[in-house]
Design a protein around this motif. Structure first.
Motif, PDB file in Angstrom:
ATOM      1  N   LEU A   1     -17.240  17.684   0.007  1.00 51.45           N
ATOM      2  CA  LEU A   1     -17.497  17.168  -0.679  1.00 51.45           C
ATOM      3  C   LEU A   1     -18.077  16.814  -2.291  1.00 51.45           C
ATOM      4  O   LEU A   1     -19.269  16.689  -1.360  1.00 51.45           O
ATOM      5  N   GLU A   2     -17.852  17.170  -3.312  1.00 54.05           N
ATOM      6  CA  GLU A   2     -18.984  17.212  -3.999  1.00 54.05           C
ATOM      7  C   GLU A   2     -19.045  16.379  -4.480  1.00 54.05           C
ATOM      8  O   GLU A   2     -17.848  15.576  -4.925  1.00 54.05           O
ATOM      9  N   ARG A   3     -20.205  15.473  -4.504  1.00 54.60           N
ATOM     10  CA  ARG A   3     -20.346  14.448  -5.140  1.00 54.60           C
ATOM     11  C   ARG A   3     -21.519  14.593  -6.910  1.00 54.60           C
ATOM     12  O   ARG A   3     -22.228  15.248  -6.904  1.00 54.60           O
ATOM     13  N   LYS A   4     -21.250  13.540  -7.201  1.00 55.54           N
ATOM     14  CA  LYS A   4     -22.320  13.223  -8.950  1.00 55.54           C
ATOM     15  C   LYS A   4     -22.687  12.490  -8.856  1.00 55.54           C
ATOM     16  O   LYS A   4     -21.318  11.277  -9.026  1.00 55.54           O
ATOM     17  N   VAL A   5     -23.241  12.432 -10.036  1.00 57.20           N
ATOM     18  CA  VAL A   5     -23.792  11.169 -10.107  1.00 57.20           C
ATOM     19  C   VAL A   5     -23.676  11.304 -11.998  1.00 57.20           C
ATOM     20  O   VAL A   5     -24.604  11.894 -12.750  1.00 57.20           O
ATOM     21  N   PHE A   6     -23.588  10.307 -12.496  1.00 57.38           N
ATOM     22  CA  PHE A   6     -23.383   9.947 -14.093  1.00 57.38           C
ATOM     23  C   PHE A   6     -24.439   9.153 -14.833  1.00 57.38           C
ATOM     24  O   PHE A   6     -24.172   7.922 -14.147  1.00 57.38           O
ATOM     25  N   TYR A   7     -24.796   8.774 -15.071  1.00 59.92           N
ATOM     26  CA  TYR A   7     -25.792   7.966 -15.748  1.00 59.92           C
ATOM     27  C   TYR A   7     -25.530   7.285 -16.502  1.00 59.92           C
ATOM     28  O   TYR A   7     -24.256   7.010 -17.973  1.00 59.92           O
ATOM     29  N   ALA A   8     -25.919   6.013 -16.924  1.00 59.52           N
ATOM     30  CA  ALA A   8     -25.245   4.518 -17.461  1.00 59.52           C
ATOM     31  C   ALA A   8     -24.893   5.288 -18.745  1.00 59.52           C
ATOM     32  O   ALA A   8     -26.113   6.130 -19.871  1.00 59.52           O
ATOM     33  N   GLY A   9     -23.974   5.088 -20.530  1.00 58.62           N
ATOM     34  CA  GLY A   9     -24.130   5.581 -21.125  1.00 58.62           C
ATOM     35  C   GLY A   9     -23.587   7.426 -21.381  1.00 58.62           C
ATOM     36  O   GLY A   9     -23.180   7.432 -22.694  1.00 58.62           O
TER      37      GLY A   9
ATOM     38  N   VAL B   1     -16.752   2.973 -15.124  1.00 57.68           N
ATOM     39  CA  VAL B   1     -16.508   3.354 -16.122  1.00 57.68           C
ATOM     40  C   VAL B   1     -14.783   2.643 -17.013  1.00 57.68           C
ATOM     41  O   VAL B   1     -14.545   2.439 -16.641  1.00 57.68           O
ATOM     42  N   GLU B   2     -15.488   3.716 -18.376  1.00 54.52           N
ATOM     43  CA  GLU B   2     -14.817   2.888 -19.154  1.00 54.52           C
ATOM     44  C   GLU B   2     -14.462   4.060 -19.784  1.00 54.52           C
ATOM     45  O   GLU B   2     -14.430   4.905 -20.020  1.00 54.52           O
TER      46      GLU B   2
ATOM     47  N   ALA C   1     -13.516   9.819 -20.610  1.00 51.92           N
ATOM     48  CA  ALA C   1     -14.315   8.240 -19.917  1.00 51.92           C
ATOM     49  C   ALA C   1     -16.298   8.679 -20.055  1.00 51.92           C
ATOM     50  O   ALA C   1     -16.381   9.451 -20.584  1.00 51.92           O
ATOM     51  N   LYS C   2     -16.177   7.046 -19.904  1.00 50.78           N
ATOM     52  CA  LYS C   2     -17.521   7.227 -20.279  1.00 50.78           C
ATOM     53  C   LYS C   2     -18.578   6.266 -18.985  1.00 50.78           C
ATOM     54  O   LYS C   2     -17.599   5.174 -18.566  1.00 50.78           O
ATOM     55  N   ALA C   3     -19.447   6.908 -18.627  1.00 50.60           N
ATOM     56  CA  ALA C   3     -20.254   5.840 -17.197  1.00 50.60           C
ATOM     57  C   ALA C   3     -21.272   4.152 -17.934  1.00 50.60           C
ATOM     58  O   ALA C   3     -21.607   4.585 -19.444  1.00 50.60           O
ATOM     59  N   LEU C   4     -20.329   3.369 -17.638  1.00 49.36           N
ATOM     60  CA  LEU C   4     -20.872   1.742 -18.354  1.00 49.36           C
ATOM     61  C   LEU C   4     -21.695   1.786 -17.106  1.00 49.36           C
ATOM     62  O   LEU C   4     -22.624   0.672 -17.757  1.00 49.36           O
ATOM     63  N   SER C   5     -22.551   2.169 -16.255  1.00 52.58           N
ATOM     64  CA  SER C   5     -23.117   1.788 -15.856  1.00 52.58           C
ATOM     65  C   SER C   5     -23.555   3.698 -15.024  1.00 52.58           C
ATOM     66  O   SER C   5     -23.241   3.945 -14.895  1.00 52.58           O
ATOM     67  N   ASP C   6     -24.901   3.641 -13.817  1.00 56.29           N
ATOM     68  CA  ASP C   6     -24.853   4.658 -13.696  1.00 56.29           C
ATOM     69  C   ASP C   6     -24.044   4.339 -12.432  1.00 56.29           C
ATOM     70  O   ASP C   6     -23.723   3.305 -11.568  1.00 56.29           O
ATOM     71  N   VAL C   7     -23.039   6.080 -12.475  1.00 55.54           N
ATOM     72  CA  VAL C   7     -21.897   6.015 -11.770  1.00 55.54           C
ATOM     73  C   VAL C   7     -22.319   6.762 -10.435  1.00 55.54           C
ATOM     74  O   VAL C   7     -22.224   8.255 -11.112  1.00 55.54           O
ATOM     75  N   SER C   8     -22.064   6.812  -9.475  1.00 61.84           N
ATOM     76  CA  SER C   8     -21.367   7.470  -8.799  1.00 61.84           C
ATOM     77  C   SER C   8     -20.158   8.396  -8.195  1.00 61.84           C
ATOM     78  O   SER C   8     -19.345   6.879  -7.938  1.00 61.84           O
ATOM     79  N   CYS C   9     -19.485   9.732  -7.884  1.00 70.72           N
ATOM     80  CA  CYS C   9     -18.046  10.364  -8.187  1.00 70.72           C
ATOM     81  C   CYS C   9     -18.779  10.861  -7.098  1.00 70.72           C
ATOM     82  O   CYS C   9     -19.238  11.654  -6.608  1.00 70.72           O
TER      83      CYS C   9
END
Length: 112
Positions: free
Chosen positions: A7-15, A36-37, A69-77
């Protein structure tokens, strides 16, 4: 022999923008951690978190993203690719596939 996929995982930083309304969609996202918003026309439609899925509608009907879709906090998906999604959907009961298409069409029509 089983064909297990990593499984591929990705982190998006807040904002960070994960995707924009109108983008083409080739993946869905399952949130492992963070929030996520979901935004349409500058209005927040939803705030989602751990265990929730987003971005799936573009995989069902091949239409552009209907919201941003926007990361409100650091998001791991966990990334769910179009191919993986289609493989899973192909194994589903045809009645369920039909309902899924109807639901997606109705949701898109409601938000126009």
């Amino acid at each position: 022999m089983r064909n297990d996929r990593i499984l591929e995982r990705k982190v998006f930083y807040a904002g960070a923008k994960i995707f924009n309304e109108g983008d083409s969609g080739d993946r869905a996202y399952l949130i492992q951690d963070g929030q996520v918003e979901i935004i349409k026309h500058g209005m927040t439609l939803a705030t989602i978190g751990k265990g929730e899925l987003f971005g799936e509608m573009a995989l069902v009907d091949d239409q552009p993203r209907m919201a941003t879709a926007k990361a409100l906090s650091d998001v791991s998906c966990i990334i769910i690719s179009r191919d993986t999604f289609r493989e899973k959907l192909a194994k589903a009961d045809p009645f369920i596939r039909g309902l899924l298409n109807i639901f997606v069409r109705n949701i898109r029509n409601l938000t126009r």
